[in-house]
Scaffold this motif. Sequence first.
Motif, short mmCIF file in Angstrom:
data_model
loop_
_atom_site.label_atom_id
_atom_site.label_comp_id
_atom_site.label_asym_id
_atom_site.label_seq_id
_atom_site.Cartn_x
_atom_site.Cartn_y
_atom_site.Cartn_z
N PHE A 69 -2.87 1.19 -9.67
CA PHE A 69 -1.47 0.99 -10.02
C PHE A 69 -1.35 0.33 -11.40
O PHE A 69 -0.51 0.72 -12.22
CB PHE A 69 -0.77 0.14 -8.96
N ILE A 73 5.82 2.67 -8.96
CA ILE A 73 5.99 2.79 -7.51
C ILE A 73 7.18 3.68 -7.16
O ILE A 73 7.07 4.61 -6.35
CB ILE A 73 6.13 1.39 -6.88
N ALA A 119 6.81 7.39 -8.01
CA ALA A 119 5.85 8.03 -7.11
C ALA A 119 6.44 8.31 -5.74
O ALA A 119 5.82 9.00 -4.92
CB ALA A 119 4.60 7.17 -6.97
N LEU A 131 7.16 5.95 -3.42
CA LEU A 131 6.57 5.05 -2.42
C LEU A 131 7.63 4.07 -1.92
O LEU A 131 8.32 3.42 -2.72
CB LEU A 131 5.39 4.29 -3.03
N THR A 190 5.35 0.04 -0.49
CA THR A 190 4.34 -0.49 -1.40
C THR A 190 4.98 -1.48 -2.35
O THR A 190 6.13 -1.29 -2.78
CB THR A 190 3.71 0.66 -2.22
N SER A 216 0.36 -1.99 0.81
CA SER A 216 0.81 -0.61 1.00
C SER A 216 0.47 -0.17 2.42
O SER A 216 -0.06 -0.95 3.23
CB SER A 216 0.14 0.32 -0.03
N ASP A 221 1.67 5.76 2.40
CA ASP A 221 2.06 5.61 1.00
C ASP A 221 0.89 5.87 0.06
O ASP A 221 1.07 6.42 -1.04
CB ASP A 221 2.62 4.21 0.75
N LEU A 222 -0.31 5.47 0.45
CA LEU A 222 -1.47 5.69 -0.41
C LEU A 222 -1.80 7.18 -0.52
O LEU A 222 -2.23 7.65 -1.58
CB LEU A 222 -2.68 4.92 0.10
N TRP A 274 0.67 8.32 -2.94
CA TRP A 274 0.31 7.82 -4.27
C TRP A 274 -0.66 8.78 -4.96
O TRP A 274 -0.47 9.16 -6.11
CB TRP A 274 -0.30 6.43 -4.14
#
Length: 470
Positions: free
Chosen positions: A98, A213, A216, A218, A221, A265, A269-270, A273
């Motif tokens: 990030f 964030i 993306a 998310l 996160t 997170s 979400d990852l 990402w």
Amino acid sequence: MRLSFTGSLAVVSLAAAIAGCDRAANPTAGEAGTDRLAAAVRELVGPYVEGRSFSGVVLVARGDELLVHEGFGQTDHVTGTPMTVGSKFQIASLSKSFTAAAILRLRERNKLALDDPLSRFLPEFPRGADITIHQLLVHTSGLARYVFQPDYAERSRRPHSAADLVDWIAAVPLALEPGERSAYSNANYAVLARVIEVVSGQAFGEFLHDEVIAPAGLTDTGHRGDASVAAPDLAIGHVPVGLRTVERSSTVDYSASTGAGSIYSTAGDLLQWHRALAGDRVLTPASRALMFERHVDDRGYGWILDERRGRSTVSMSGWDGVGFSTEFVHFEEENLTVIVLCNLSISTAPTELADGLAALVLDGEATPLSLAAAPLDAALARELAGEYRFGADFYVPNASLVLSRAGNHLAVAGRPPGALLQLAEVSASGDPAFIHRQQWFRVTFDRDSAGRVSAMRYGPFEATRVAAAP
């Protein structure tokens, strides 16, 4: 939910379940294959959960298809609160991707260049004229690992601004000359976080949310810059004690790892990402190419580019040493992503689990964890106990590790402490093999021609025996 699985097979097999499954063409077969995969995953993860050496969430996805997404154990081992797939975790060094993305966003706006000296942004930083933004991104700046400083445990419990953190890092002498070689240090990304603040005029967490964030997509996160503000559904970190016990970890303030390990997170979400980074939602194609280029050794910007199981991967492991450990690996050609998030401070157990999960999908089988049924022989425990000294390549160069007998097992004294779990397998010396529970390194012993214990192999390191147990 506490899952308990039993099975006598030495290998968990999934070849028939996965091979040729096409859910679109044959939904029934596809669903059956996915169900079998889920069962095999539970069989693989079960021994870790039963031994209280894993608690967390696993996710396996192939392309846009979510194959497995399941929680194991508890978010809080004191209250017994069940883990869910929506549980949040501190993601440790996965945070670096990030921070790297934020730097590349600023570069896209011509706010900084990768070859800019650090002194352009932090003019008071020692040797800042010799350190570049690129060197910070790939760990060739020479900055020391401030987390190994004697006062780190105490200072990490206090809140820190990014500027405070840089002052702390600046007071630690360089470990290497800038540009000499790559040497991993959280200090690099903590300094980058402060650069982001200076260049953008925003707090690190604010810029990260607005420019990385949110674009993306998310929603679970964020940057944990204030220990007094807990994110909803954030799992509690724990540390292993003895052979099977876990305890809540001591309170830390994650602002002490801003930019390097301060992000929380979810597994979902990852996955999002990485998908966002693969498209144009966060970075331009030129920035994306820079992030995933192998610059020095196997390092990209915030990622490791290497091979696993003979296949090209993008990955990152994380361990904060106080309550959380993580693993993210994406197999590029197979478009397979495996994510393991754990709320136990057990360093490389998520890496081992991720490798096993990948093996189930890619190779059709994986070998589960198998611990010895009988306790360690007392005479052998006394023989193996003693002091072992590492070389200059260890985390703390030339440090010693002391093994002592603790009841019916061996334990490590010092940092990191923890019990040695005896495996069912026997090593080349004829002695049992072990796992250091907190570090999750495999431990074996060497003997000399006279049969005396002479060395210990500890994960990727080797240590010479310098003293027997008193």
